[in-house]
Design a protein around this motif. Sequence first.
Motif, PDB file in Angstrom:
ATOM      1  N   SER A   1      13.193   1.433  -5.103  1.00 18.18           N
ATOM      2  CA  SER A   1      13.024   1.928  -3.731  1.00 18.18           C
ATOM      3  C   SER A   1      12.153   1.044  -2.849  1.00 18.18           C
ATOM      4  CB  SER A   1      12.421   3.340  -3.772  1.00 18.18           C
ATOM      5  OG  SER A   1      11.092   3.254  -4.273  1.00 18.18           O
ATOM      6  N   GLY A   2      11.529   0.022  -3.447  1.00 19.40           N
ATOM      7  CA  GLY A   2      10.685  -0.862  -2.645  1.00 19.40           C
ATOM      8  C   GLY A   2       9.228  -0.419  -2.577  1.00 19.40           C
ATOM      9  N   VAL A   3       8.869   0.664  -3.290  1.00 17.56           N
ATOM     10  CA  VAL A   3       7.467   1.092  -3.283  1.00 17.56           C
ATOM     11  C   VAL A   3       6.629   0.118  -4.116  1.00 17.56           C
ATOM     12  CG1 VAL A   3       7.936   3.552  -2.909  1.00 17.56           C
ATOM     13  CG2 VAL A   3       7.761   2.679  -5.251  1.00 17.56           C
TER      14      VAL A   3
ATOM     15  N   ARG B   1       0.790  -1.236   0.000  1.00 19.47           N
ATOM     16  CA  ARG B   1       0.000   0.000   0.000  1.00 19.47           C
ATOM     17  C   ARG B   1       0.819   1.282   0.000  1.00 19.47           C
ATOM     18  NH1 ARG B   1      -5.389  -1.270   0.668  1.00 19.47           N
ATOM     19  NH2 ARG B   1      -5.628  -3.514   0.445  1.00 19.47           N
ATOM     20  N   ILE B   2       2.090   1.190  -0.410  1.00 17.32           N
ATOM     21  CA  ILE B   2       2.933   2.404  -0.368  1.00 17.32           C
ATOM     22  C   ILE B   2       3.342   2.808  -1.789  1.00 17.32           C
ATOM     23  CG2 ILE B   2       4.982   3.492   0.612  1.00 17.32           C
ATOM     24  CD1 ILE B   2       4.935   1.379   2.829  1.00 17.32           C
ATOM     25  N   ALA B   3       2.980   4.041  -2.148  1.00 18.34           N
ATOM     26  CA  ALA B   3       3.271   4.529  -3.510  1.00 18.34           C
ATOM     27  C   ALA B   3       4.265   5.685  -3.468  1.00 18.34           C
ATOM     28  CB  ALA B   3       1.974   4.999  -4.170  1.00 18.34           C
ATOM     29  N   ALA B   4       5.025   5.828  -4.553  1.00 19.72           N
ATOM     30  CA  ALA B   4       5.860   7.024  -4.726  1.00 19.72           C
ATOM     31  C   ALA B   4       4.996   8.082  -5.405  1.00 19.72           C
ATOM     32  CB  ALA B   4       7.075   6.700  -5.588  1.00 19.72           C
ATOM     33  N   ALA B   5       4.856   9.253  -4.761  1.00 20.86           N
ATOM     34  CA  ALA B   5       4.049  10.350  -5.322  1.00 20.86           C
ATOM     35  C   ALA B   5       4.823  11.007  -6.476  1.00 20.86           C
ATOM     36  CB  ALA B   5       3.774  11.370  -4.230  1.00 20.86           C
ATOM     37  N   PRO B   6       4.097  11.633  -7.407  1.00 21.05           N
ATOM     38  CA  PRO B   6       4.804  12.321  -8.501  1.00 21.05           C
ATOM     39  C   PRO B   6       5.592  13.529  -7.986  1.00 21.05           C
ATOM     40  CG  PRO B   6       2.430  12.775  -8.568  1.00 21.05           C
ATOM     41  CD  PRO B   6       2.641  11.756  -7.503  1.00 21.05           C
ATOM     42  N   ILE B   7       6.850  13.593  -8.368  1.00 24.08           N
ATOM     43  CA  ILE B   7       7.714  14.721  -7.986  1.00 24.08           C
ATOM     44  C   ILE B   7       8.436  15.197  -9.242  1.00 24.08           C
ATOM     45  CG2 ILE B   7       9.818  15.368  -6.735  1.00 24.08           C
ATOM     46  CD1 ILE B   7       7.753  15.109  -4.689  1.00 24.08           C
TER      47      ILE B   7
ATOM     48  N   VAL C   1      11.344   3.538   2.271  1.00 25.35           N
ATOM     49  CA  VAL C   1      10.289   2.514   2.227  1.00 25.35           C
ATOM     50  C   VAL C   1      10.882   1.130   2.507  1.00 25.35           C
ATOM     51  CG1 VAL C   1       8.575   1.420   0.728  1.00 25.35           C
ATOM     52  CG2 VAL C   1       8.782   3.908   0.792  1.00 25.35           C
ATOM     53  N   ARG C   2      12.088   0.891   2.012  1.00 27.85           N
ATOM     54  CA  ARG C   2      12.765  -0.386   2.334  1.00 27.85           C
ATOM     55  C   ARG C   2      12.910  -0.539   3.843  1.00 27.85           C
ATOM     56  NH1 ARG C   2      13.803  -3.164  -1.548  1.00 27.85           N
ATOM     57  NH2 ARG C   2      14.309  -2.258  -3.549  1.00 27.85           N
TER      58      ARG C   2
END
Length: 337
Positions: free
Chosen positions: A51-53, A20-26, A330-331
């Motif tokens: 990154s493990g996301v 349930r963990i996402a990387a947000a747009p940057i 996240v890892r």
Amino acid sequence: MKGASLRDPLEIRGLRIEGRIAAAPIATASADHDGGPTPRSLEIYGRVARSGVDLVVVEHHAVCRKGRARVAQFRLDSDSMTEANRPMADLFLAEGCPALVQINHAGSQIRDEALLAEKYPISAPSEVKHPSCPLPIRPRAMESAEISSTVESFAAAARRAVSAGYRGVQVHACHGYLLSQFLSPLTNARRDGYGGRIRDRARLLFEVVEAVRPALGNEGILSVRLGLSDSLPKDPPEGLSLEEGLWVARELGRLGIDHLDVSGNLCGYDAPGEGYFGDWARAAREAVGRVPVTCTGGIRKLETARDLVESGACDIVGIGRGLQKDPDLVRKWKEIL
Ligand SMILES: Cc1cc2nc3c(=O)[nH]c(=O)nc-3n(C[C@H](O)[C@H](O)[C@H](O)COP(=O)(O)O)c2cc1C
């Protein structure tokens, strides 16, 4: 609504997301002059892919040249950009990390003075100066032909995104860009079918969603990042109200979007405290029914992420600046989950 664990898998339009963990747009301002990736872009996104996301939303790509916010912005505005973007999408495919790409039109929110030197007319819903854009821009109100061609540009960009290898797109309808400008009564003073009541201010967004859906094919995921209100949670209300934003979310659910990410509209994405859009995400999740909702904004601690998902405020948490600061964040979280 029911909560889940950060480790629970989730299915979005047949795609299994492992957690349930996402990387947000940057936005990285790392693209070349044609809007394709540079070695720096590939290095940045290689790190994100590793990154493990569980899901990545890649930064906003302009759907047309006049829809850029910056010179060094990515673009999906021509078929040559499909090929140019393939190495980016390949980074995620190689790591087995599902990735969507965000598509955007900046309207009058230009972030880069260098774009003004190109001297093209800058379009917006109305001839209203953007309240949070420091540049001296007096935009031109879009005519109906330009509105139609903008809808087509979003659809064409979505088609290119899946051809390049992304699992789908996220339509950018927040943070003061064009679709967000249409939603807000502070920037939209139109008197035609695209201004006035919220159902008319949201019309362009709905048309974009309806055009993008078939462009993605059966498997492509259609996500929308929606600005729910023009004022941050603890500020006095002005402009687009939360009630109106939630109505738009409900309608997007009816139109069949696959995923909703919530954020601020003209007020942007930042506020004090941890997980500051949690209450908005919870309300949006109730509004959109079965559509999975991501909550992003100020999630710095694992406990915050866990609380948001376990309490049912959202299905997914998005992490932006935390991952920029520490690509292993996240890892590290996952080791103790
Ligand atoms: C430098 C920077 C660039 C950003 N670029 C985008 C973008 O391209 N698209 C978008 O929807 N949000 C963008 N955002 C907003 C983030 O996705 C996120 O909502 C915000 O940073 C709040 O989350 P955080 O506290 O985890 O960083 C950007 C934020 C920053 C700081």
